[in-house]
Design a protein around this motif. Structure first.
Motif, PDB file in Angstrom:
ATOM      1  N   VAL A  38      -1.002  -9.036  -4.340  1.00 46.93           N
ATOM      2  CA  VAL A  38      -2.417  -8.892  -3.969  1.00 46.93           C
ATOM      3  C   VAL A  38      -2.534  -8.401  -2.533  1.00 46.93           C
ATOM      4  O   VAL A  38      -3.353  -7.527  -2.237  1.00 46.93           O
ATOM      5  N   ASP A  39      -1.718  -8.923  -1.628  1.00 43.44           N
ATOM      6  CA  ASP A  39      -1.733  -8.462  -0.230  1.00 43.44           C
ATOM      7  C   ASP A  39      -1.410  -6.976  -0.137  1.00 43.44           C
ATOM      8  O   ASP A  39      -2.070  -6.235   0.584  1.00 43.44           O
ATOM      9  N   ASP A  40      -0.388  -6.532  -0.864  1.00 46.31           N
ATOM     10  CA  ASP A  40      -0.013  -5.126  -0.843  1.00 46.31           C
ATOM     11  C   ASP A  40      -1.124  -4.247  -1.419  1.00 46.31           C
ATOM     12  O   ASP A  40      -1.407  -3.165  -0.904  1.00 46.31           O
ATOM     13  N   THR A  41      -1.772  -4.719  -2.464  1.00 45.79           N
ATOM     14  CA  THR A  41      -2.882  -3.980  -3.059  1.00 45.79           C
ATOM     15  C   THR A  41      -4.028  -3.848  -2.066  1.00 45.79           C
ATOM     16  O   THR A  41      -4.642  -2.781  -1.951  1.00 45.79           O
ATOM     17  N   ALA A  42      -4.303  -4.899  -1.324  1.00 46.90           N
ATOM     18  CA  ALA A  42      -5.370  -4.859  -0.318  1.00 46.90           C
ATOM     19  C   ALA A  42      -5.032  -3.872   0.796  1.00 46.90           C
ATOM     20  O   ALA A  42      -5.899  -3.128   1.261  1.00 46.90           O
ATOM     21  N   VAL A  43      -3.779  -3.843   1.220  1.00 45.20           N
ATOM     22  CA  VAL A  43      -3.352  -2.902   2.262  1.00 45.20           C
ATOM     23  C   VAL A  43      -3.533  -1.468   1.763  1.00 45.20           C
ATOM     24  O   VAL A  43      -4.087  -0.617   2.470  1.00 45.20           O
ATOM     25  N   THR A  44      -3.093  -1.201   0.543  1.00 45.44           N
ATOM     26  CA  THR A  44      -3.245   0.138  -0.038  1.00 45.44           C
ATOM     27  C   THR A  44      -4.713   0.543  -0.068  1.00 45.44           C
ATOM     28  O   THR A  44      -5.074   1.666   0.302  1.00 45.44           O
ATOM     29  N   THR A  45      -5.572  -0.375  -0.465  1.00 51.54           N
ATOM     30  CA  THR A  45      -7.013  -0.102  -0.534  1.00 51.54           C
ATOM     31  C   THR A  45      -7.582   0.218   0.842  1.00 51.54           C
ATOM     32  O   THR A  45      -8.367   1.157   0.992  1.00 51.54           O
ATOM     33  N   ARG A  46      -7.176  -0.550   1.858  1.00 51.25           N
ATOM     34  CA  ARG A  46      -7.676  -0.303   3.220  1.00 51.25           C
ATOM     35  C   ARG A  46      -7.220   1.067   3.734  1.00 51.25           C
ATOM     36  O   ARG A  46      -7.992   1.791   4.369  1.00 51.25           O
ATOM     37  N   VAL A  47      -5.966   1.437   3.464  1.00 52.14           N
ATOM     38  CA  VAL A  47      -5.462   2.735   3.917  1.00 52.14           C
ATOM     39  C   VAL A  47      -6.233   3.858   3.210  1.00 52.14           C
ATOM     40  O   VAL A  47      -6.689   4.809   3.858  1.00 52.14           O
ATOM     41  N   LYS A  48      -6.404   3.761   1.897  1.00 47.00           N
ATOM     42  CA  LYS A  48      -7.119   4.801   1.154  1.00 47.00           C
ATOM     43  C   LYS A  48      -8.576   4.911   1.628  1.00 47.00           C
ATOM     44  O   LYS A  48      -9.122   6.010   1.707  1.00 47.00           O
ATOM     45  N   ALA A  49      -9.194   3.794   1.960  1.00 44.28           N
ATOM     46  CA  ALA A  49     -10.575   3.824   2.466  1.00 44.28           C
ATOM     47  C   ALA A  49     -10.642   4.563   3.797  1.00 44.28           C
ATOM     48  O   ALA A  49     -11.580   5.335   4.039  1.00 44.28           O
ATOM     49  N   LYS A  50      -9.640   4.355   4.656  1.00 40.36           N
ATOM     50  CA  LYS A  50      -9.605   5.085   5.926  1.00 40.36           C
ATOM     51  C   LYS A  50      -9.438   6.587   5.688  1.00 40.36           C
ATOM     52  O   LYS A  50     -10.046   7.400   6.358  1.00 40.36           O
ATOM     53  N   PHE A  51      -8.604   6.937   4.711  1.00 39.12           N
ATOM     54  CA  PHE A  51      -8.424   8.350   4.379  1.00 39.12           C
ATOM     55  C   PHE A  51      -9.739   8.951   3.895  1.00 39.12           C
ATOM     56  O   PHE A  51     -10.100  10.059   4.276  1.00 39.12           O
ATOM     57  N   ALA A  52     -10.442   8.225   3.044  1.00 38.76           N
ATOM     58  CA  ALA A  52     -11.701   8.721   2.486  1.00 38.76           C
ATOM     59  C   ALA A  52     -12.754   8.927   3.568  1.00 38.76           C
ATOM     60  O   ALA A  52     -13.597   9.819   3.465  1.00 38.76           O
ATOM     61  N   ALA A  53     -12.701   8.117   4.610  1.00 44.44           N
ATOM     62  CA  ALA A  53     -13.693   8.206   5.689  1.00 44.44           C
ATOM     63  C   ALA A  53     -13.344   9.257   6.742  1.00 44.44           C
ATOM     64  O   ALA A  53     -14.197   9.635   7.535  1.00 44.44           O
ATOM     65  N   ASP A  54     -12.103   9.724   6.729  1.00 44.79           N
ATOM     66  CA  ASP A  54     -11.661  10.668   7.749  1.00 44.79           C
ATOM     67  C   ASP A  54     -11.795  12.103   7.243  1.00 44.79           C
ATOM     68  O   ASP A  54     -11.293  12.431   6.165  1.00 44.79           O
ATOM     69  N   PRO A  55     -12.435  12.985   8.024  1.00 44.59           N
ATOM     70  CA  PRO A  55     -12.619  14.362   7.573  1.00 44.59           C
ATOM     71  C   PRO A  55     -11.331  15.195   7.579  1.00 44.59           C
ATOM     72  O   PRO A  55     -11.265  16.231   6.924  1.00 44.59           O
ATOM     73  N   THR A  56     -10.309  14.731   8.260  1.00 44.84           N
ATOM     74  CA  THR A  56      -9.053  15.478   8.369  1.00 44.84           C
ATOM     75  C   THR A  56      -8.147  15.264   7.168  1.00 44.84           C
ATOM     76  O   THR A  56      -7.403  16.146   6.771  1.00 44.84           O
ATOM     77  N   VAL A  57      -8.203  14.056   6.585  1.00 48.01           N
ATOM     78  CA  VAL A  57      -7.241  13.659   5.566  1.00 48.01           C
ATOM     79  C   VAL A  57      -7.868  13.718   4.174  1.00 48.01           C
ATOM     80  O   VAL A  57      -8.955  13.201   3.953  1.00 48.01           O
ATOM     81  N   SER A  58      -7.148  14.320   3.237  1.00 47.18           N
ATOM     82  CA  SER A  58      -7.600  14.377   1.852  1.00 47.18           C
ATOM     83  C   SER A  58      -7.079  13.149   1.109  1.00 47.18           C
ATOM     84  O   SER A  58      -5.887  13.046   0.805  1.00 47.18           O
ATOM     85  N   ALA A  59      -7.976  12.221   0.812  1.00 47.01           N
ATOM     86  CA  ALA A  59      -7.599  11.002   0.104  1.00 47.01           C
ATOM     87  C   ALA A  59      -7.113  11.315  -1.308  1.00 47.01           C
ATOM     88  O   ALA A  59      -6.378  10.530  -1.902  1.00 47.01           O
ATOM     89  N   MET A  60      -7.512  12.440  -1.839  1.00 45.77           N
ATOM     90  CA  MET A  60      -7.122  12.811  -3.200  1.00 45.77           C
ATOM     91  C   MET A  60      -5.727  13.439  -3.244  1.00 45.77           C
ATOM     92  O   MET A  60      -5.047  13.357  -4.263  1.00 45.77           O
ATOM     93  N   ALA A  61      -5.280  14.055  -2.177  1.00 47.60           N
ATOM     94  CA  ALA A  61      -4.004  14.766  -2.175  1.00 47.60           C
ATOM     95  C   ALA A  61      -2.841  13.912  -1.670  1.00 47.60           C
ATOM     96  O   ALA A  61      -1.684  14.290  -1.834  1.00 47.60           O
ATOM     97  N   ILE A  62      -3.152  12.761  -1.067  1.00 45.30           N
ATOM     98  CA  ILE A  62      -2.111  11.914  -0.494  1.00 45.30           C
ATOM     99  C   ILE A  62      -2.100  10.575  -1.202  1.00 45.30           C
ATOM    100  O   ILE A  62      -3.117   9.883  -1.284  1.00 45.30           O
ATOM    101  N   SER A  63      -0.944  10.205  -1.722  1.00 49.23           N
ATOM    102  CA  SER A  63      -0.768   8.931  -2.424  1.00 49.23           C
ATOM    103  C   SER A  63      -0.326   7.853  -1.444  1.00 49.23           C
ATOM    104  O   SER A  63       0.399   8.130  -0.489  1.00 49.23           O
TER     105      SER A  63
END
Length: 109
Positions: A38-63
């Motif tokens: 669950v902790d690892d899942t939460a970390v993954t979610t937080r990182v993906k949310a940061k990607f989605a909010a950043d105009p430089t990074v494509s959250a869809m192209a980076i796993s």
């Protein structure tokens, strides 16, 4: 125009709901406890949310995958700057112990 903080909150909420609905109580890849998963899942979610909010990074192209606090990034970036920003955002995320950056930069983009 969308308010960036509202969009970030919406993406985070959607990711958490999806992960909660699909992960169940499975413990995988030699993780010892459900809590660690669950902790690892939460970390993954937080990182993906940061990607989605950043105009430089494509959250869809980076796993993003997390195991015991180590985040592994993979996929394709359009530039070295995008690759570096993805790593920076991941490193600055709460709960991240280390980052392995396996993002490839597309040539000719």
């Amino acid at each position: 125009m969308f308010n960036k903080s509202i969009l970030t909150a919406a993406v985070t909420t959607a990711l958490v709901a999806t992960l909660a609905a699909t992960t169940g109580c499975a413990v995988t890849r030699d993780q010892e406890t459900v809590g660690a998963y669950v902790d690892d899942t939460a970390v993954t979610t937080r990182v993906k949310a940061k990607f989605a909010a950043d105009p430089t990074v494509s959250a869809m192209a980076i796993s993003v995958e997390t195991l015991k606090g180590t985040v592994q990034l993979s996929g394709f970036a359009k530039s070295a700057e995008e690759r570096a920003m993805a790593e920076k955002l991941a490193r600055e995320t709460s709960g991240v112990k280390a980052v392995k950056n396996d993002i490839a930069v597309r040539q000719g983009s």
